[in-house]
Design a protein around this motif. Sequence first.
Motif, PDB file in Angstrom:
ATOM      1  N   UNK A  46       0.832  -1.214   0.000  1.00 17.98           N
ATOM      2  CA  UNK A  46       0.000   0.000   0.000  1.00 17.98           C
ATOM      3  C   UNK A  46       0.864   1.260   0.000  1.00 17.98           C
ATOM      4  N   UNK A  47       1.919   1.237   0.822  1.00 18.24           N
ATOM      5  CA  UNK A  47       2.802   2.405   0.879  1.00 18.24           C
ATOM      6  C   UNK A  47       3.481   2.653  -0.471  1.00 18.24           C
ATOM      7  N   UNK A  48       4.015   1.575  -1.040  1.00 24.55           N
ATOM      8  CA  UNK A  48       4.707   1.717  -2.335  1.00 24.55           C
ATOM      9  C   UNK A  48       3.721   2.159  -3.412  1.00 24.55           C
ATOM     10  N   UNK A  49       2.488   1.555  -3.358  1.00 24.11           N
ATOM     11  CA  UNK A  49       1.467   1.920  -4.343  1.00 24.11           C
ATOM     12  C   UNK A  49       1.085   3.389  -4.194  1.00 24.11           C
ATOM     13  N   UNK A  50       0.985   3.879  -2.968  1.00 21.21           N
ATOM     14  CA  UNK A  50       0.670   5.294  -2.739  1.00 21.21           C
ATOM     15  C   UNK A  50       1.726   6.197  -3.381  1.00 21.21           C
ATOM     16  N   UNK A  51       2.994   5.911  -3.091  1.00 19.42           N
ATOM     17  CA  UNK A  51       4.054   6.748  -3.658  1.00 19.42           C
ATOM     18  C   UNK A  51       4.138   6.589  -5.182  1.00 19.42           C
ATOM     19  N   UNK A  52       3.832   5.386  -5.641  1.00 18.00           N
ATOM     20  CA  UNK A  52       3.823   5.174  -7.095  1.00 18.00           C
ATOM     21  C   UNK A  52       2.752   6.042  -7.755  1.00 18.00           C
ATOM     22  N   UNK A  53       1.571   6.093  -7.137  1.00 17.51           N
ATOM     23  CA  UNK A  53       0.499   6.926  -7.686  1.00 17.51           C
ATOM     24  C   UNK A  53       0.853   8.405  -7.622  1.00 17.51           C
ATOM     25  N   UNK A  54       1.439   8.836  -6.493  1.00 17.82           N
ATOM     26  CA  UNK A  54       1.847  10.233  -6.370  1.00 17.82           C
ATOM     27  C   UNK A  54       2.899  10.596  -7.418  1.00 17.82           C
ATOM     28  N   UNK A  55       3.869   9.714  -7.585  1.00 18.13           N
ATOM     29  CA  UNK A  55       4.922   9.955  -8.577  1.00 18.13           C
ATOM     30  C   UNK A  55       4.349   9.955  -9.993  1.00 18.13           C
ATOM     31  N   UNK A  56       3.411   9.030 -10.252  1.00 18.70           N
ATOM     32  CA  UNK A  56       2.794   8.956 -11.589  1.00 18.70           C
ATOM     33  C   UNK A  56       2.017  10.238 -11.892  1.00 18.70           C
TER      34      UNK A  56
END
Length: 382
Positions: A46-56
Motif C-alpha cells: 500500500x505504501x509503495x502503491x501510494x508513492x507510485x500513484x503520487x509519482x505517476x
Amino acid sequence: QYETAELERMRAERGRDEHERLRIETDERHRRTQADVTQKLGQRLNDVQFWHEELSRKQAEVQQHIQRASDMLQRLQSALKDTELPLETTTRCLGYRERRRGIDLVHDNVQIELLKEKDTIEGVATVLRKTIVQVTEQLRLLRKTAYNLNKDLSGKMMALSIDADCHRRDEASVGVFGMLPPPTVDSRSVAPPEWEGFSDVNIISAEQQCHTYAKLNSISDDILNESLSDINKSRGDTNLAFQRRIEDTLEAKERLTDHLEKVDEETNAVGEDIASLQQAIQAKIPAVQLSKYRTAQRGDRPNIELVRDPVFYRLLSEAAELDDSIRQLQEAFNKAVRHYESLCARHVALSEDIETKSISLQIDSVECGGLRQRLPNLWTGQ
C-alpha cells in the motif's frame, strides 16, 4: 535396574511432552510471525502503491509542462525568426532613403519612425533571445525532473512486483531452494524515513519546477503579446509617416509642376516680347537713316539757303525722338532678356526640384512601399 529404567522412561516421556509443546509453540509463533510478515508486506505494498500513484500523477504533470515548454520554445523561436524580414526591410528602407537628393535628403518623420521601428525590432529580438535561453534552461530542468521521477517510478514498479510476489506466496507455492544464507542487513539498504524522503524530494522538486515554469510560461506569453503589439504599433506609425510624406511630396510636386507650366508660358511670352522689341528696334533704323539723310542733304544747301528753318528744327527733334525711342526700346529689350534668363534659370531649378520629388516618390512609394507591402503578418501570439 527396574527403577533406573522407569526413571529413564519417565524422563523420556517428559521430554516428548516438552518437545510436543515446543513444536506447538514454535508452529504457533511461526504462524503468527508469518502472518505478521504477510500483513506488513500488504502494508508495504500500500505504501509503495501510494508513492507510485503520487509519482505517476506528478510525472504526468511534469510531462504536460514539458510539452507546453516545448511548444512555447517553438513559438519563441518562430517569433524570433519572424523579426528577421521586418528588420531587413527597415534597414533596406533606411538605405534606400539615403539616395534622396537635395532638399529632400532631410531627417523627416519617416526617417525618425524608421529608426524607431529598427530599434523596436532589435529590442524585441533581444528580449526573445533572452526568453528562449530561459525557457530552454527550464525545459532542461523539467526533463531532468522527469528523468528522476521515471527512475523513482521504475524502482517503485520493481519493488511492487517483488513485494506483490512475496505477498501472494505461501509455503506450498515455494520450491526447495536448498540451504540459503541467513538474512543480513544489506549495506545499500536505507531506513523507511530516508526512503519516503527520497520520493518526497522528487515530488517537491517536480512541484517547484512546474511552478517555476508556470510563471515563466505566463511571462513568455506576455512577452510574445507585447512584442507583437510593439512591432505592429511601430509598423503602423512608420506606414502612416510614409503615407503622409508621400502625400506631401505629391502635393509639392504638383505645385511645382503647375508653377513650371506658368513659368514656361511666361518664358514663351517674354521670348515673343523680346522678338517684338527687336523688330521694333529694327523698324526704327530706316527712320533714323532717313532723318540722317535729310539732315545731311539739307546741310549741302548753298550760302544763304542754309537757313535754320522749321524743317531744320523738326529734323533735330525727330532725330532726338528716334534716339530716345531706340534707347527706351533697347532698355525694354535688355530688361526682357534679363527676365527671360531669370525665367530660364527658374525653369531649370523647378525641373530639378520636380526630379528630386520624383526620385523621393520612387524611393518612398515604389521601392520602400513595395518592400513593406510584401511583409507578412506577424505571429498572433497564440
